[in-house]
Design a protein around this motif. Structure first.
Motif, mmCIF file in Angstrom:
data_model
loop_
_atom_site.group_PDB
_atom_site.id
_atom_site.type_symbol
_atom_site.label_atom_id
_atom_site.label_comp_id
_atom_site.label_asym_id
_atom_site.label_seq_id
_atom_site.Cartn_x
_atom_site.Cartn_y
_atom_site.Cartn_z
ATOM 1 N N MET A 23 0.848 -1.182 0.000
ATOM 2 C CA MET A 23 0.000 0.000 0.000
ATOM 3 C C MET A 23 0.890 1.241 0.000
ATOM 4 S SD MET A 23 -2.580 1.481 2.974
ATOM 5 C CE MET A 23 -2.628 -0.087 3.720
ATOM 6 N N GLN A 24 0.570 2.154 -0.855
ATOM 7 C CA GLN A 24 1.305 3.406 -0.927
ATOM 8 C C GLN A 24 0.816 4.348 0.167
ATOM 9 O OE1 GLN A 24 0.246 6.018 -4.078
ATOM 10 N NE2 GLN A 24 1.983 7.364 -3.775
ATOM 11 N N TYR A 25 1.731 5.111 0.713
ATOM 12 C CA TYR A 25 1.329 6.185 1.611
ATOM 13 C C TYR A 25 2.181 7.405 1.331
ATOM 14 C CZ TYR A 25 5.345 5.299 4.666
ATOM 15 O OH TYR A 25 6.616 5.163 5.160
ATOM 16 N N GLU A 26 1.583 8.523 1.575
ATOM 17 C CA GLU A 26 2.234 9.816 1.375
ATOM 18 C C GLU A 26 2.164 10.561 2.694
ATOM 19 O OE1 GLU A 26 4.141 12.758 -0.798
ATOM 20 O OE2 GLU A 26 3.441 10.869 -1.667
ATOM 21 N N THR A 27 3.313 10.966 3.214
ATOM 22 C CA THR A 27 3.343 11.739 4.456
ATOM 23 C C THR A 27 3.432 13.218 4.110
ATOM 24 O OG1 THR A 27 4.427 9.947 5.655
ATOM 25 C CG2 THR A 27 4.563 12.153 6.623
ATOM 26 N N ILE A 28 2.494 13.979 4.649
ATOM 27 C CA ILE A 28 2.442 15.423 4.438
ATOM 28 C C ILE A 28 2.636 16.092 5.795
ATOM 29 C CG2 ILE A 28 1.049 17.362 3.636
ATOM 30 C CD1 ILE A 28 1.771 15.330 1.420
ATOM 31 N N ARG A 29 3.687 16.871 5.899
ATOM 32 C CA ARG A 29 3.966 17.588 7.146
ATOM 33 C C ARG A 29 3.186 18.890 7.174
ATOM 34 N NH1 ARG A 29 8.684 15.138 9.625
ATOM 35 N NH2 ARG A 29 8.351 16.604 11.329
ATOM 36 N N ILE A 30 2.493 19.093 8.278
ATOM 37 C CA ILE A 30 1.734 20.322 8.485
ATOM 38 C C ILE A 30 2.372 21.053 9.657
ATOM 39 C CG2 ILE A 30 -0.523 21.316 9.042
ATOM 40 C CD1 ILE A 30 -0.613 19.775 6.426
ATOM 41 N N ASP A 31 2.867 22.262 9.411
ATOM 42 C CA ASP A 31 3.446 23.076 10.479
ATOM 43 C C ASP A 31 2.308 23.782 11.206
ATOM 44 O OD1 ASP A 31 4.815 24.717 12.199
ATOM 45 O OD2 ASP A 31 5.929 25.781 10.628
ATOM 46 N N CYS A 32 1.852 23.165 12.274
ATOM 47 C CA CYS A 32 0.704 23.693 13.014
ATOM 48 C C CYS A 32 1.038 24.941 13.825
ATOM 49 C CB CYS A 32 0.123 22.601 13.911
ATOM 50 S SG CYS A 32 -0.561 21.217 12.965
ATOM 51 N N SER A 33 2.317 25.292 13.904
ATOM 52 C CA SER A 33 2.664 26.524 14.621
ATOM 53 C C SER A 33 2.153 27.748 13.857
ATOM 54 C CB SER A 33 4.176 26.622 14.852
ATOM 55 O OG SER A 33 4.867 26.763 13.624
ATOM 56 N N ASN A 34 1.755 27.556 12.607
ATOM 57 C CA ASN A 34 1.192 28.641 11.800
ATOM 58 C C ASN A 34 -0.325 28.701 11.860
ATOM 59 O OD1 ASN A 34 3.698 29.599 10.792
ATOM 60 N ND2 ASN A 34 3.750 27.874 9.386
#
Length: 111
Positions: free
Chosen positions: A1-12
């Motif tokens: 299974m493919q997965y894509e990790t997307i980082r979200i900078d929640c400090s913004n």
């Protein structure tokens, strides 16, 4: 299974408006994005449907998008509504997909 990790900078993320700014920029939501949680759900539900044009981030059918939520505790403390909406609407995206016979697509990772 493919997965894509997307980082979200929640400090913004300081409020609901900045929540939508961050997600729209990160995921390349269309110009007609409604900047509300219903529109967010619609865009995130289509992560494996690139032809829908709802996001520039895509994953193959059956794949998973991992949202790596950096500094998420700041959102929880500053803007509880945005935090709660993120959790509830992510769960709803997966539920909605499963109700339609598709696999869940979102996984949240807290950092």
């Amino acid at each position: 299974m493919q997965y894509e990790t997307i980082r979200i900078d929640c400090s913004n993320i300081f409020d609901e408006d900045s929540f939508h700014n961050v997600f729209a920029a990160t995921f390349g939501f269309p110009v007609f994005y409604g900047r509300n949680m219903d529109a967010w759900v619609d865009c995130m539900t289509s992560l494996d449907e690139p032809d829908d044009g709802m996001t520039t981030v895509t994953v193959e059918k059956g794949g998973i998008v991992v949202l790596q939520l950096d500094a998420i505790a700041q959102v929880r403390d500053r803007c509880r509504r945005a935090y709660d909406d993120l959790l509830e609407c992510s769960a709803f995206v997966n539920w909605r997909r499963m109700q339609s016979g598709f696999k869940p697509i979102l996984c949240l990772s807290f950092a």
